[in-house]
Design a protein around this motif. Structure first.
Motif, PDB file in Angstrom:
ATOM      1  N   VAL A 470       0.840  -1.200   0.000  1.00 58.24           N
ATOM      2  CA  VAL A 470       0.000   0.000   0.000  1.00 58.24           C
ATOM      3  C   VAL A 470       0.873   1.247   0.000  1.00 58.24           C
ATOM      4  O   VAL A 470       0.589   2.226  -0.699  1.00 58.24           O
ATOM      5  CB  VAL A 470      -0.948  -0.014   1.215  1.00 58.24           C
ATOM      6  N   LYS A 471       1.955   1.221   0.757  1.00 60.13           N
ATOM      7  CA  LYS A 471       2.846   2.382   0.840  1.00 60.13           C
ATOM      8  C   LYS A 471       3.393   2.761  -0.529  1.00 60.13           C
ATOM      9  O   LYS A 471       3.506   3.943  -0.857  1.00 60.13           O
ATOM     10  CB  LYS A 471       4.002   2.071   1.796  1.00 60.13           C
ATOM     11  N   ASN A 472       3.732   1.772  -1.322  1.00 59.57           N
ATOM     12  CA  ASN A 472       4.319   2.049  -2.638  1.00 59.57           C
ATOM     13  C   ASN A 472       3.284   2.321  -3.725  1.00 59.57           C
ATOM     14  O   ASN A 472       3.602   2.973  -4.730  1.00 59.57           O
ATOM     15  CB  ASN A 472       5.180   0.855  -3.074  1.00 59.57           C
ATOM     16  N   PHE A 473       2.057   1.830  -3.546  1.00 63.84           N
ATOM     17  CA  PHE A 473       1.094   1.866  -4.641  1.00 63.84           C
ATOM     18  C   PHE A 473      -0.005   2.913  -4.495  1.00 63.84           C
ATOM     19  O   PHE A 473      -0.550   3.393  -5.499  1.00 63.84           O
ATOM     20  CB  PHE A 473       0.431   0.486  -4.808  1.00 63.84           C
ATOM     21  N   SER A 474      -0.392   3.266  -3.277  1.00 60.23           N
ATOM     22  CA  SER A 474      -1.579   4.090  -3.082  1.00 60.23           C
ATOM     23  C   SER A 474      -1.477   5.449  -3.767  1.00 60.23           C
ATOM     24  O   SER A 474      -2.346   5.814  -4.583  1.00 60.23           O
ATOM     25  CB  SER A 474      -1.860   4.281  -1.590  1.00 60.23           C
ATOM     26  N   GLU A 475      -0.439   6.211  -3.462  1.00 61.10           N
ATOM     27  CA  GLU A 475      -0.348   7.560  -4.020  1.00 61.10           C
ATOM     28  C   GLU A 475      -0.097   7.566  -5.532  1.00 61.10           C
ATOM     29  O   GLU A 475      -0.683   8.388  -6.249  1.00 61.10           O
ATOM     30  CB  GLU A 475       0.717   8.374  -3.283  1.00 61.10           C
ATOM     31  N   PRO A 476       0.742   6.677  -6.063  1.00 61.93           N
ATOM     32  CA  PRO A 476       0.846   6.622  -7.528  1.00 61.93           C
ATOM     33  C   PRO A 476      -0.486   6.308  -8.212  1.00 61.93           C
ATOM     34  O   PRO A 476      -0.795   6.868  -9.260  1.00 61.93           O
ATOM     35  CB  PRO A 476       1.864   5.506  -7.771  1.00 61.93           C
ATOM     36  N   ALA A 506     -10.151  -1.071  -7.010  1.00 62.30           N
ATOM     37  CA  ALA A 506      -9.394  -0.353  -5.979  1.00 62.30           C
ATOM     38  C   ALA A 506      -9.859  -0.807  -4.600  1.00 62.30           C
ATOM     39  O   ALA A 506     -10.988  -0.523  -4.191  1.00 62.30           O
ATOM     40  CB  ALA A 506      -9.579   1.144  -6.140  1.00 62.30           C
ATOM     41  N   ALA A 507      -8.987  -1.527  -3.909  1.00 63.16           N
ATOM     42  CA  ALA A 507      -9.263  -1.891  -2.525  1.00 63.16           C
ATOM     43  C   ALA A 507      -8.918  -0.697  -1.645  1.00 63.16           C
ATOM     44  O   ALA A 507      -7.810  -0.162  -1.710  1.00 63.16           O
ATOM     45  CB  ALA A 507      -8.427  -3.106  -2.129  1.00 63.16           C
ATOM     46  N   VAL A 508      -9.864  -0.243  -0.822  1.00 63.37           N
ATOM     47  CA  VAL A 508      -9.694   0.972  -0.012  1.00 63.37           C
ATOM     48  C   VAL A 508      -9.638   0.582   1.457  1.00 63.37           C
ATOM     49  O   VAL A 508     -10.481  -0.173   1.948  1.00 63.37           O
ATOM     50  CB  VAL A 508     -10.855   1.954  -0.254  1.00 63.37           C
ATOM     51  N   ASP A 509      -8.636   1.135   2.193  1.00 63.00           N
ATOM     52  CA  ASP A 509      -8.567   0.853   3.625  1.00 63.00           C
ATOM     53  C   ASP A 509      -9.176   2.015   4.418  1.00 63.00           C
ATOM     54  O   ASP A 509      -9.691   2.987   3.853  1.00 63.00           O
ATOM     55  CB  ASP A 509      -7.130   0.540   4.058  1.00 63.00           C
ATOM     56  N   ILE A 514      -5.377   3.243  -1.261  1.00 61.67           N
ATOM     57  CA  ILE A 514      -5.931   2.300  -2.230  1.00 61.67           C
ATOM     58  C   ILE A 514      -4.837   1.366  -2.736  1.00 61.67           C
ATOM     59  O   ILE A 514      -3.643   1.697  -2.682  1.00 61.67           O
ATOM     60  CB  ILE A 514      -6.609   3.016  -3.416  1.00 61.67           C
ATOM     61  N   PHE A 515      -5.284   0.221  -3.231  1.00 58.42           N
ATOM     62  CA  PHE A 515      -4.355  -0.811  -3.697  1.00 58.42           C
ATOM     63  C   PHE A 515      -5.036  -1.551  -4.854  1.00 58.42           C
ATOM     64  O   PHE A 515      -6.243  -1.824  -4.803  1.00 58.42           O
ATOM     65  CB  PHE A 515      -4.019  -1.790  -2.572  1.00 58.42           C
ATOM     66  N   PRO A 516      -4.289  -1.861  -5.925  1.00 61.58           N
ATOM     67  CA  PRO A 516      -4.922  -2.527  -7.073  1.00 61.58           C
ATOM     68  C   PRO A 516      -5.261  -3.978  -6.781  1.00 61.58           C
ATOM     69  O   PRO A 516      -4.453  -4.713  -6.219  1.00 61.58           O
ATOM     70  CB  PRO A 516      -3.851  -2.419  -8.170  1.00 61.58           C
ATOM     71  N   ASN A 517      -6.454  -4.362  -7.177  1.00 61.01           N
ATOM     72  CA  ASN A 517      -6.901  -5.736  -6.979  1.00 61.01           C
ATOM     73  C   ASN A 517      -7.685  -6.169  -8.213  1.00 61.01           C
ATOM     74  O   ASN A 517      -7.899  -5.391  -9.130  1.00 61.01           O
ATOM     75  CB  ASN A 517      -7.773  -5.818  -5.717  1.00 61.01           C
ATOM     76  N   LYS A 518      -8.126  -7.417  -8.222  1.00 59.11           N
ATOM     77  CA  LYS A 518      -8.921  -7.928  -9.334  1.00 59.11           C
ATOM     78  C   LYS A 518      -9.978  -8.865  -8.792  1.00 59.11           C
ATOM     79  O   LYS A 518      -9.830  -9.438  -7.707  1.00 59.11           O
ATOM     80  CB  LYS A 518      -8.038  -8.635 -10.362  1.00 59.11           C
ATOM     81  N   GLU A 519     -11.053  -9.015  -9.560  1.00 55.74           N
ATOM     82  CA  GLU A 519     -12.183  -9.815  -9.092  1.00 55.74           C
ATOM     83  C   GLU A 519     -11.959 -11.311  -9.273  1.00 55.74           C
ATOM     84  O   GLU A 519     -12.408 -12.113  -8.463  1.00 55.74           O
ATOM     85  CB  GLU A 519     -13.458  -9.394  -9.823  1.00 55.74           C
ATOM     86  N   ILE A 525      -4.194  -7.843 -14.341  1.00 55.21           N
ATOM     87  CA  ILE A 525      -3.965  -6.413 -14.134  1.00 55.21           C
ATOM     88  C   ILE A 525      -2.475  -6.065 -14.168  1.00 55.21           C
ATOM     89  O   ILE A 525      -2.088  -4.947 -13.839  1.00 55.21           O
ATOM     90  CB  ILE A 525      -4.578  -5.936 -12.797  1.00 55.21           C
ATOM     91  N   ASP A 526      -1.640  -7.010 -14.590  1.00 54.99           N
ATOM     92  CA  ASP A 526      -0.184  -6.824 -14.549  1.00 54.99           C
ATOM     93  C   ASP A 526       0.292  -5.572 -15.297  1.00 54.99           C
ATOM     94  O   ASP A 526       1.191  -4.877 -14.809  1.00 54.99           O
ATOM     95  CB  ASP A 526       0.503  -8.076 -15.111  1.00 54.99           C
ATOM     96  N   PRO A 527      -0.262  -5.224 -16.475  1.00 51.45           N
ATOM     97  CA  PRO A 527       0.189  -4.002 -17.149  1.00 51.45           C
ATOM     98  C   PRO A 527      -0.014  -2.753 -16.308  1.00 51.45           C
ATOM     99  O   PRO A 527       0.797  -1.817 -16.357  1.00 51.45           O
ATOM    100  CB  PRO A 527      -0.662  -3.971 -18.418  1.00 51.45           C
TER     101      PRO A 527
END
Length: 556
Positions: A470-476, A506-509, A514-519, A525-527
């Motif tokens: 989350v630290k690395n992904f949320s703000e980007p 977007a998984a939200v805490d 936020i953090f990328p997720n998939k159903e 979602i790798d790209p």
């Protein structure tokens, strides 16, 4: 007023703005009016044929709802008259055979598409002068295939005049006209070879994971003189599926990018700049507004969607015909579509300052490299890899096999030999990009990539770990969304990235990180993960102050 006059008046009122309509409907109406004026056109409009079909349709009885209770016949809406006159009325000037061999109709739910489609099927079964006609109602499930076939069967069950006039036999799962040897049947999934359709009605195409049914129907039509592939659907969520691809091609025909005089398209939705949460949007998207679908019902659904974010995606898809990605999607896909550019070429940016993001995989997931070039606007490119066996073996790639194969053959996906990703090929690509651009940093996930990164580091490539946290992904992620909404970015028109973007949830805490997720596992979602990692690295080189601080976003 004749049906042709109604079709003309409808087209003219749409163009004049008297009838609210989106750009795609306006283009369809302009095409109709323009074609009527063409002296050198290979096709001519036969009003008698159009009138005959419309008269046939309006003699058919309703089979459910308040109109059936009153024993009323089908009353075509102006949009249905317009579509019917186009489909049946246009013929070849040389042969007299029908012009349109394929139609794509996209309309929101409850706008009367099933009974109308059933009527078209019955007309082509019984009144098209086609000996041995074969009409199929196809879908992914038996229940859906019967949505069109059932009303056709019920009409023949209840309407003595049709049975007597055409000698129709009503069987449990088929209609049969003995005099001409013609039949109408539902069909499910991949039908296999052997059918020779004169008409194939494909209902809710957006639910199809592959194009197998459509491909088989089209292939089987080769022996017919004037077949019709009749696709009728609502919008969906699978941007990588065959329906969205077909829709995209049809839009290009409507706006003049492609030329195909044998394809008819009519797509009801709202325009990009329209506010979705208005009654005006509902009127524009629903051609049978307050006719087959009540205004009160739609307004109630709208208010529910306004109150609940979880209901918005379903509302937009079902009632506004907007293509929405994952059910709780992160990205506004309409905004993303606006920043995609076909004419971007990486070689044009030689020497430009850039950061890269690299998400590696071994077998099932995509390996993706994202190239983020600084600027105003920023430019983004991708490269994607999969093992050859994953691409071409459906037992490995499952429902994604068709799309992988299509992308590989179009050059949008690179295949590597064998059953695992060839990291040497990816390493060579990273080196080539670093020679072309002024690469400041390459972000990578250390999972499965430590040895790979160590080797590139030894060759002077600025590799930096960006773990999936989350630290690395949320703000980007937040910044990417803002850049896209602000249109401060242009992305290469990559279908793989488009599909992946539509899959991101977007998984939200509790702290709104936020953090990328998939159903599902199939929704890759790798790209986009690679894109987020590239953006993570960019912030360190764009400015002395954090871009997140400039935007008022939280930093860690």
């Amino acid at each position: 007023m004749t049906y042709t006059e109604r079709a003309l008046k409808y087209a003219e009122r749409v163009i004049a703005g008297t009838i609210p309509a989106c750009e795609h409907v306006k283009n369809a109406c302009s095409r109709f009016l323009n074609d009527l004026e063409r002296d050198d056109f290979a096709y001519v409009y036969d009003a008698d044929r159009a009138e005959r079909c419309c008269r046939f349709l309006e003699k058919l009885p309703h089979v459910k709802g308040r109109w059936a209770a009153k024993k009323e016949a089908l009353c075509l809406g102006d949009w249905q008259v317009f579509a019917t006159c186009n489909l049946i009325g246009w013929v070849s000037r040389a042969t007299g055979l029908r012009r349109f061999r394929k139609s794509y109709i996209e309309v929101p739910r409850k706008n009367g598409k099933s009974l109308w489609a059933a009527g078209i099927g019955l007309y082509l079964l019984l009144a098209d002068n086609e000996f041995g006609a074969e009409v199929y109602s196809g879908a992914t499930t038996e229940k859906q295939a019967w949505e069109v076939f059932r009303p056709a069967k019920q009409i023949c069950d209840r309407f003595d005049d049709i049975r007597d006039a055409f000698g129709v036999e009503v069987n449990a799962k088929s209609l049969f006209a003995a005099e001409t040897g013609s039949r109408f049947e539902p069909i499910v999934g991949n039908p296999g070879d052997g059918a020779s359709p004169s008409c194939a009605i494909v209902d809710e195409f957006h639910e199809h994971k592959t194009s197998d049914l459509v491909d088989t129907m089209e292939t089987g039509m080769g022996a017919r003189e004037q077949p019709l592939l009749f696709i009728i659907t609502t919008a969906g969520s699978d941007f990588g599926g065959p329906c969205y691809e077909t829709r995209s091609d049809c839009i290009k025909v409507l706006n003049g990018t492609f030329e195909d005089d044998t394809v008819f398209s009519l797509i009801y939705t709202i325009d990009e700049d329209d506010d979705w949460d208005t009654v005006e949007a509902l009127i524009k998207a629903n051609p049978n507004y307050d006719v087959s679908v009540s205004a009160e019902f739609l307004k109630t659904q709208l208010e529910a969607a306004k109150r609940s974010a979880t209901k918005q995606a379903a509302f937009k898809t079902k009632h506004l015909n907007l293509w929405v990605g994952a059910k709780t999607a992160w990205m506004n896909m309409l905004a993303y579509q606006r920043v995609r550019r076909r004419d971007l070429t990486l070689a044009d940016y030689a020497g430009a300052k850039a950061c890269l993001g690299l998400d590696l995989a071994s077998k099932l997931d995509l390996a993706s490299l994202c190239i983020w070039i600084f600027g105003s606007p920023h430019r983004v490119f991708w490269r994607h890899w999969l093992p050859y066996e994953t691409v071409y073996d459906p037992e490995i790639s499952g429902t994604n096999c068709d799309r992988y194969r299509g992308w590989a053959e179009a050059g949008d996906l690179i295949t590597t030999d064998g059953n695992v990703i060839d990291l040497d090929m990816i390493e060579d690509e990273v080196k080539d990009v670093c020679k072309l651009l002024d690469v400041q940093s390459v972000g990578y996930d250390p999972y499965q990539a430590t040895q790979f990164a160590t080797h590139l580091l030894s060759e002077g490539i600025p590799m930096v770990e960006v773990g999936a946290t989350v630290k690395n992904f949320s703000e980007p992620m937040k910044d990417i969304e803002a850049q896209i909404v602000d249109q401060n970015i242009e992305v290469h028109r990559c279908p793989v990235a488009l599909w992946a973007m539509s899959n991101v949830v977007a998984a939200v805490d509790k702290k709104d990180n936020i953090f990328p997720n998939k159903e599902t596992a199939d929704n890759k979602i790798d790209p986009i993960v690679a894109m987020i990692m590239a953006r993570n690295r960019c912030v360190h080189y764009e400015d002395t102050s954090s871009i997140y601080e400039q935007r008022g976003l939280i930093t860690f």
